[in-house]
Scaffold this motif. Structure first.
Motif, PDB file in Angstrom:
ATOM      1  N   MET A   1      49.452  51.687  -8.651  1.00  0.00           N
ATOM      2  CA  MET A   1      48.859  51.074  -7.471  1.00  0.00           C
ATOM      3  C   MET A   1      47.342  51.235  -7.521  1.00  0.00           C
ATOM      4  N   VAL A   2      46.633  50.172  -7.195  1.00  0.00           N
ATOM      5  CA  VAL A   2      45.176  50.206  -7.150  1.00  0.00           C
ATOM      6  C   VAL A   2      44.727  49.884  -5.730  1.00  0.00           C
ATOM      7  N   HIS A   3      43.801  50.686  -5.231  1.00  0.00           N
ATOM      8  CA  HIS A   3      43.230  50.451  -3.904  1.00  0.00           C
ATOM      9  C   HIS A   3      41.723  50.294  -4.044  1.00  0.00           C
ATOM     10  N   GLN A   4      41.183  49.241  -3.435  1.00  0.00           N
ATOM     11  CA  GLN A   4      39.754  48.984  -3.472  1.00  0.00           C
ATOM     12  C   GLN A   4      39.175  48.986  -2.064  1.00  0.00           C
ATOM     13  N   PHE A   5      37.980  49.522  -1.933  1.00  0.00           N
ATOM     14  CA  PHE A   5      37.321  49.487  -0.628  1.00  0.00           C
ATOM     15  C   PHE A   5      35.814  49.629  -0.819  1.00  0.00           C
ATOM     16  N   GLU A   6      35.094  49.246   0.217  1.00  0.00           N
ATOM     17  CA  GLU A   6      33.647  49.412   0.240  1.00  0.00           C
ATOM     18  C   GLU A   6      33.277  50.355   1.375  1.00  0.00           C
ATOM     19  N   ASN A   7      32.348  51.258   1.081  1.00  0.00           N
ATOM     20  CA  ASN A   7      31.911  52.203   2.106  1.00  0.00           C
ATOM     21  C   ASN A   7      30.482  52.628   1.804  1.00  0.00           C
ATOM     22  N   ASN A   8      29.616  52.436   2.786  1.00  0.00           N
ATOM     23  CA  ASN A   8      28.223  52.873   2.684  1.00  0.00           C
ATOM     24  C   ASN A   8      27.531  52.325   1.432  1.00  0.00           C
ATOM     25  N   GLY A   9      27.853  51.091   1.078  1.00  0.00           N
ATOM     26  CA  GLY A   9      27.212  50.446  -0.066  1.00  0.00           C
ATOM     27  C   GLY A   9      27.893  50.688  -1.396  1.00  0.00           C
ATOM     28  N   TYR A  10      28.920  51.513  -1.435  1.00  0.00           N
ATOM     29  CA  TYR A  10      29.647  51.799  -2.670  1.00  0.00           C
ATOM     30  C   TYR A  10      30.898  50.937  -2.758  1.00  0.00           C
ATOM     31  N   LYS A  11      31.117  50.353  -3.913  1.00  0.00           N
ATOM     32  CA  LYS A  11      32.363  49.635  -4.197  1.00  0.00           C
ATOM     33  C   LYS A  11      33.240  50.573  -5.012  1.00  0.00           C
ATOM     34  N   ILE A  12      34.347  50.966  -4.425  1.00  0.00           N
ATOM     35  CA  ILE A  12      35.167  52.029  -5.006  1.00  0.00           C
ATOM     36  C   ILE A  12      36.568  51.517  -5.318  1.00  0.00           C
ATOM     37  N   VAL A  13      37.065  51.905  -6.477  1.00  0.00           N
ATOM     38  CA  VAL A  13      38.406  51.530  -6.915  1.00  0.00           C
ATOM     39  C   VAL A  13      39.188  52.807  -7.209  1.00  0.00           C
TER      40      VAL A  13
ATOM     41  N   ASP B   1      32.953  56.953   9.679  1.00  0.00           N
ATOM     42  CA  ASP B   1      31.860  56.410   8.865  1.00  0.00           C
ATOM     43  C   ASP B   1      30.515  56.981   9.297  1.00  0.00           C
ATOM     44  N   ILE B   2      30.299  57.042  10.608  1.00  0.00           N
ATOM     45  CA  ILE B   2      29.048  57.602  11.138  1.00  0.00           C
ATOM     46  C   ILE B   2      28.885  59.053  10.686  1.00  0.00           C
ATOM     47  N   LEU B   3      29.975  59.808  10.800  1.00  0.00           N
ATOM     48  CA  LEU B   3      29.935  61.218  10.429  1.00  0.00           C
ATOM     49  C   LEU B   3      29.653  61.385   8.939  1.00  0.00           C
ATOM     50  N   ALA B   4      30.305  60.588   8.100  1.00  0.00           N
ATOM     51  CA  ALA B   4      30.105  60.692   6.654  1.00  0.00           C
ATOM     52  C   ALA B   4      28.647  60.425   6.280  1.00  0.00           C
ATOM     53  N   LYS B   5      28.058  59.413   6.876  1.00  0.00           N
ATOM     54  CA  LYS B   5      26.661  59.090   6.583  1.00  0.00           C
ATOM     55  C   LYS B   5      25.724  60.204   7.051  1.00  0.00           C
ATOM     56  N   GLU B   6      26.010  60.762   8.218  1.00  0.00           N
ATOM     57  CA  GLU B   6      25.193  61.864   8.727  1.00  0.00           C
ATOM     58  C   GLU B   6      25.296  63.075   7.809  1.00  0.00           C
ATOM     59  N   MET B   7      26.496  63.364   7.334  1.00  0.00           N
ATOM     60  CA  MET B   7      26.680  64.493   6.431  1.00  0.00           C
ATOM     61  C   MET B   7      25.915  64.290   5.133  1.00  0.00           C
TER      62      MET B   7
ATOM     63  N   LYS C   1      43.843  57.447   6.476  1.00  0.00           N
ATOM     64  CA  LYS C   1      43.356  56.566   5.411  1.00  0.00           C
ATOM     65  C   LYS C   1      41.833  56.427   5.451  1.00  0.00           C
ATOM     66  N   LYS C   2      41.297  56.331   6.632  1.00  0.00           N
ATOM     67  CA  LYS C   2      39.832  56.255   6.752  1.00  0.00           C
ATOM     68  C   LYS C   2      39.186  57.547   6.281  1.00  0.00           C
ATOM     69  N   ARG C   3      39.783  58.700   6.618  1.00  0.00           N
ATOM     70  CA  ARG C   3      39.216  59.980   6.185  1.00  0.00           C
ATOM     71  C   ARG C   3      39.198  60.086   4.668  1.00  0.00           C
ATOM     72  N   VAL C   4      40.255  59.623   4.023  1.00  0.00           N
ATOM     73  CA  VAL C   4      40.304  59.666   2.561  1.00  0.00           C
ATOM     74  C   VAL C   4      39.204  58.793   1.969  1.00  0.00           C
ATOM     75  N   GLU C   5      39.027  57.603   2.509  1.00  0.00           N
ATOM     76  CA  GLU C   5      37.988  56.710   1.997  1.00  0.00           C
ATOM     77  C   GLU C   5      36.598  57.323   2.172  1.00  0.00           C
ATOM     78  N   CYS C   6      36.357  57.910   3.325  1.00  0.00           N
ATOM     79  CA  CYS C   6      35.051  58.538   3.558  1.00  0.00           C
ATOM     80  C   CYS C   6      34.833  59.722   2.615  1.00  0.00           C
ATOM     81  N   ALA C   7      35.872  60.495   2.399  1.00  0.00           N
ATOM     82  CA  ALA C   7      35.757  61.657   1.522  1.00  0.00           C
ATOM     83  C   ALA C   7      35.417  61.228   0.100  1.00  0.00           C
ATOM     84  N   ILE C   8      36.048  60.165  -0.360  1.00  0.00           N
ATOM     85  CA  ILE C   8      35.775  59.683  -1.712  1.00  0.00           C
ATOM     86  C   ILE C   8      34.370  59.103  -1.805  1.00  0.00           C
TER      87      ILE C   8
END
Length: 452
Positions: A1-13, A305-311, A435-442
């Motif tokens: 299984m492959v999951h793709q997402f974008e977060n804070n300007g990063y394209k992550i697979v 997302d706000i918290l991840a960017k602040e961290m 799921k959002k927490r995992v994406e932010c952590a990555i």
């Protein structure tokens, strides 16, 4: 299984089964979802309005190489492994001792009903606690490190028994080649220098319960007379954290419908000097006014997302702190069994009431449908224990095809039961937050790599 997402300007697979994480460019991000069901020429044609043919071919070859190396599009070979767990005899490695079914606060969201757990107020005797430790040692197999959490209610309301049980545990470690790792969870009301000295000497971890900003904390964590507890406990918690050199503790909060802007509470705790922070979503029936609803999700997801960017900004400035739900190990992490079956409730982990009854975990205590046995007679409901043995990401329909399954391990069995009447069900709101927490952590891991 492959999951793709974008977060804070990063394209992550993410390649879910292998655990490989890739930060990719625009071309690869668009090639990957087309890779398995299309030929190279078809992909070139489909992406011709965005990229040159040479760029697509180069990206295609890179993706192909990753697949050949087992870093993309890998197969899931774990299901048969997990289905064999029923044959194994449980090895108990952790216990939650309900040292006090009583509390000096009246937290409005408390699943333990101010410490009563749907039953009666009671304090655990030394004899019951001793029997629990003896059971743990006898049923822990060859495992040397054993976890014991003093829980409540408020465990400091029974501090003398806590001390005696720790002393007893230490007295039998050498004989049985065991090492007890004690943890204490407290609301801080009874925290004083004596307790701090004891905890710093004997407890590997301590959990300090606070919800963040004063108005948020006092609204949900008042004394029985309605007065807030923030002013009393925060100075104590700050002293406790400093006395442990800002390690081996957590300030642990709960956010509700009333503080959907919970990132401000996390930041508030960081500004108070705390370096180890955990804030959890409340789990409550929809009838409660503080319960989180599906309508709250967009705002809550944005808060992560706000918290991840602040961290990330604070890390750049040397003012970083740890947020429990963003702590993720992409290289090692827990063993496969742990990642697929979670906390081990009902099997390797047991909760013990003040009178010695066994339950799968503290959130099941009081529901006699989940009464497993007791410290004196052992496990009687082996049929129920068998169900918990096989409670994993493959027994939960909503988990099988979820990208986060290796990180959340199927979520909390108690939450699943409370919202679906089945330990193999799911708590959908909790799943979306996880799921959002995992994406932010990555994303944070990717960003931290850029800072090196």
């Amino acid at each position: 299984m492959v999951h793709q997402f974008e977060n804070n300007g990063y394209k992550i697979v993410m390649d879910v089964e292998s655990g490989s994480i890739h930060v990719v460019d625009d071309v690869a991000f668009d090639v990957i979802p087309l890779f398995e069901k299309n030929s190279l020429n078809e992909i070139v044609e489909q992406l011709s309005d965005r990229y040159t043919a040479d760029a697509v071919r180069e990206s295609y070859n890179e993706v192909k190489e990753l697949k050949e190396e087992g870093q993309l599009f890998t197969e899931d070979n774990y299901e048969s492994y997990m289905n064999g767990f029923k044959a194994f005899k449980p090895v108990v490695k952790a216990m939650c001792l309900h040292i006090a079914h009583d509390c000096n606060l009246a937290c409005k969201y408390c699943f333990a009903e101010e410490g009563e757990y749907h039953g009666r107020r009671a304090l655990m005797s030394f004899e019951v606690g001793k029997a629990a430790l003896d059971y743990l040692v006898k049923n822990s197999g060859s495992r040397r490190n054993l976890e014991v959490d003093f829980f409540g209610g408020e465990p400091l309301m029974n501090f003398d028994v806590v001390k005696k049980l720790v002393e007893y545990g230490r007295s039998i470690e050498k004989e049985y080649n065991k090492n007890f790792r004690f943890t204490l969870t407290t609301n801080g009301v009874l925290l004083n220098d004596e307790v701090m000295d004891f905890v710093n000497k004997e407890c590997g971890n301590v959990v300090l319960s606070t919800d963040g900003r004063k108005e948020v904390h006092d609204k949900m964590r008042p004394f029985r007379n309605g007065k807030g507890s923030y002013e009393m406990i925060i100075p104590k918690f700050q002293k406790m954290a400093e006395s442990r050199n800002q390690t081996n503790y957590y300030v642990r909060g709960t956010y509700t419908h009333f503080n959907k802007d919970f990132s401000k509470d996390v930041i508030h705790m960081a500004d108070l000097g705390f370096k180890q922070i955990s804030v959890e979503p409340v789990v409550a029936p929809p009838s409660e006014d503080y319960a989180i609803t599906s309508e709250d999700l967009p705002e809550l997801l944005e808060q992560y997302d706000i918290l991840a960017k602040e961290m990330l900004e604070r890390k750049k400035n040397g003012k970083d702190f740890n947020f429990f739900h963003f702590m993720i190990d992409l290289e090692g992490g827990p063993c496969v069994a742990k990642r697929l079956s979670g906390c081990g409730s009902g099997t390797s982990y047991l909760a013990v009431t003040p009178w010695g009854d066994f339950y799968p975990c503290h959130q099941f205590v009081g529901n006699e449908d989940f009464l497993l046995g007791n410290v004196f007679d052992g496990i009687k409901r082996t049929d129920l224990q068998d169900k918990f043995k096989l409670c994993n990401v493959y027994s939960k329909e909503n988990c099988k095809d979820c990208f986060a399954k290796f990180y959340c391990s199927g979520g909390c069995a108690a939450n699943s039961y409370n919202f679906s009447n089945d330990i193999n069900g799911s708590y959908d709101i909790g799943c979306e937050l996880q799921k959002k927490r995992v994406e932010c952590a990555i994303m944070l891991k990717a960003a931290e790599a850029d800072l090196i």
